[in-house]
Enzyme design. Sequence first.
Site, PDB file in Angstrom:
ATOM      1  N   LYS A  69      55.437  35.504  83.406  1.00 51.19           N
ATOM      2  CA  LYS A  69      54.275  36.319  83.055  1.00 51.19           C
ATOM      3  C   LYS A  69      53.279  36.254  84.204  1.00 51.19           C
ATOM      4  CE  LYS A  69      51.009  37.014  79.181  1.00 51.19           C
ATOM      5  NZ  LYS A  69      50.589  36.501  77.848  1.00 51.19           N
ATOM      6  N   SER A 109      50.639  39.860  74.115  1.00 48.64           N
ATOM      7  CA  SER A 109      50.365  40.331  75.460  1.00 48.64           C
ATOM      8  C   SER A 109      51.504  40.080  76.454  1.00 48.64           C
ATOM      9  CB  SER A 109      49.113  39.641  75.988  1.00 48.64           C
ATOM     10  OG  SER A 109      49.331  38.241  76.124  1.00 48.64           O
ATOM     11  N   SER A 130      50.958  35.870  71.420  1.00 46.35           N
ATOM     12  CA  SER A 130      51.394  36.659  72.572  1.00 46.35           C
ATOM     13  C   SER A 130      52.799  36.361  73.075  1.00 46.35           C
ATOM     14  CB  SER A 130      50.401  36.501  73.723  1.00 46.35           C
ATOM     15  OG  SER A 130      49.255  37.272  73.478  1.00 46.35           O
TER      16      SER A 130
END
Lengths: 483, 471
Positions: free
Chosen positions: B74, B149, B173
């Site tokens: 990420k 996310s 997330s």
Amino acid sequence: MSDEAQTIPGLGAPADTEWETVVGLEVHAELATATKLFSASPNRFGGEPNTHIDPVSLGLPGSLPVLNEKAVELAIRVGLALNCRIQPSVFARKNYFYPDMPKDFQISQYDQPINVDGWLELPSGKRVGIERAHLEEDTGKTVHIGGGGRIHEAGYSLVDYNRAGVPLIEIVGHPELRSAEEARQYVSELRSILVAVGASDGKMEEGSLRVDCNVSVRPVGSDRLGTRCEIKNVNSLRSLGRAVEYEARRQIDLLTSGQPVEQQTRHWNEDDGRTHALRSKEEDYDYRYFPEPDLLPLDPSTEWVEQIRHALPSLPRDRRLGLAEAAPSVDIDHIALAVERSMDDLALAAISGGGAAERVMTHIVQNLADGSGELAPESLADLVGMEEAGDLTATQAKKVLAVLVEGGGSPQDAAQTLGFEAMGIGELESLVDNLIAEHSDEWSRYCDGDNKLTGFFVGQVMKATKGRADGKAVTQLLNSRRG
Amino acid sequence: MTAVEIAAAVRSGQRSARSVVDEHLDVIVGGDADIHAFNLVAAAQARVRADEIDGAVAAGRDPGPLAGVPVALKDNLCTRGLATTCSSRILEGWTPPYDATVVEQLHNAGAVVVGKTNMDEFAMGSSTENSAFGPTRNPCDTSRVPGGSSGGSAAAVAAGFAPVALGSDTGGSIRQPAALCGVVGVKPTYGLVSRYGLVAFASSLDQIGPFTTTVADAAAVLDVIGGPDARDSTSISEPQPPVSHTLADGVDGLRVGVLTELSGNGIALDVAARLQAAVGALESAGARVAEASVPAAVYGLSAYYLIAPAEASSNLARYDGVRYGLRVDGPSTPDMNTATRSAGFGDEVKRRIMIGTYALSAGYYDAYYGKAQKVRTLIINDFASVWEQFDLLVSPTSPTTAFPLGERTTDPMAMYMSDVCTVPVNLTGQAAMSVPYGVGDDGLPVGVQIMAPALGEPVMFRAAAVLEASL
């Protein structure tokens, strides 16, 4: 009297009012750790800009603080030395934007500081309450380039983060100081304590000790506090005294002319000797404190605190008390000065080695420079003994002392080398008797009460001894011969 | 191939790490134009690293338990020498000078970083539509969001771009996008995985965890990235037993609670049906299942949307244009700060900074941030009493399957509701994971959330393995 005047002490007071200055100080001291409060970068003054940095002290994205145990220990030492209660504490974020603050928040302590409810005793014996002494991190330094270094005229600014993250202890005192002089004494005493416990080098000129002063005034006898102003940028003891005096005067002038004092943060300007408004209370930041989620609550064990307590060196106050006990007739200022200059151990040793306390203290305070602490106490005691016996005059003793500090040795040897060989009382007596016989006219006039002739006889003795004789002893001898 | 299979093949010399990496880079090149899982593909660097691993194997050294495994990170995990953007314009041009602890750990275990994945800006969002670089699409249906996310990481694993991706989970997330993309996603116990090098959103809630296609792969990754780290003060200081070793121990006799507050109201019927199926599978395997209640859990979302923005408002203050990233000049420093932040942050980030700033302001602190912290304590206490009766809890991971792009972008409240099942566990710090369990009426993946008390990962993974095997 108007409503306003009832709520503001001294507003519109007559010109002959007697005023009281009220001062409360917030002192920031850099803790003498090897590394920063939350990272491994060196905590060192100076250095090329931005060389004592790392991701944490730059507040880079993703970096996290890790608490420096040594800083906590030093904070506890300070707390103990200031008679504080050491309690479980919580770090908090103090949020405001400033370019020299890498994270745009400062990690500090807010509603749960490590040290609370202490006191500090001034040399006069007055106790000043300490509200708290908490840990926090320092900011970097901004340098404004162009425009004479002033922010508004600068072409651009550069930031040096070497200081960012250096551990600070902020010591907040109660507003119990009543004059500029007391404020100076307070900071001086606090500095001595910080240095004594090894928490800080106490150098105001390098910014390791910084003072913010809250000043207000009120008519003597008023039991309410006036509106205070906080003075920043006070960088020496001298400026502290000047700033407090100036600010108190400014406030008194406002009040006597019927104007209330506005609560402000003000900046001390050393050059013009005035304080200048920085911002009003309304313009103050809302710091939005909240507990720092990246750090755990700090809860030092009782054992650790006790261990630190037992390892504390003796503090200036205790040392003053110790010296005052050994030299009860000596002025308290001289006692305090000796302690401040770390000469009290020498003084105590010389006194306990038989040296007369007053003479020892005179040498300590007047004749010995800082760093003369290595003088052997026995030598000082012997020297004082020679003075007491009349073997050396005060002037001679001072010269002998200089030799001792320079090269050591015994005072007897030094006196001999300087030609101050012992002049026994017997030698002096026979000399005086010869003079009386030689100058029988003068002697009989002296015996009739012409005291001006004392000088004549002392002068004759000095001439005959090339200054070796003690004037005082000669005078005494003449007196006793006169009967 | 799964990560476990790749590592075994590479360690034994059956396959070269280089061939594994090349193969995955080819899949990325072929597929990411449609998905946009990646902000950056580090192809050259990945090949160099793969060759190093092959060199180690050739020299008789063991490159580690994840030898040759391609990993997507990420884009809020700091990587030395690789841009780290948080999918925000404000970090434009910034390259971290250091690796996050998890990146070091992966490296030391022989994994190969293939790229940085797209995300909602600063991890604020539930659909990966709040990215400055455009949305990520769900590989199961490209008209749908991947969740967020960590949508880029979930999509990367679902699309076969990498068998392993790391994400961060502040309010769901990792778990929510895992559910929406049909992969395994784990939010470890707070403090189990070091946060050093994770760009902070909400420090007291953030936790890094893996996305994988199998439960065993997730266990293998967690065993690498879990553990004490002196650089993170909130890291748990005692080493934990590996989860991989007890994966096959089953659930016989375990007490499993169905969390009523998160499993009834607002849950789509097809999602609820999959949860029932999962509960049945656990019962068949010997678990004793009953309803469990955590009354305060219903306040989780409200507390979360005050605490997380409050911390974020402070964590994101440093993006001021002074030291790194974007700078938009202005006549004074405050003007420059304002211009930079106005241009650099997207709407959702600004919204949360404003909410958080308000919640911490003098006069409002007690009513908002203070109250939210009390609710958090209440939820922690409620869960604590439930853990006296249950070993594990289950619920849906997301109330719905993947929703269409654009559906919730103009309705923040609807978007926030996506996190309703996942948020409570972030507030308590407990372990939780999402396991894919079939599809809904629309044919899109449904995830089941398994929750465990703090450091309950070994037991949680046993249940996950049972569910996986029952499909």
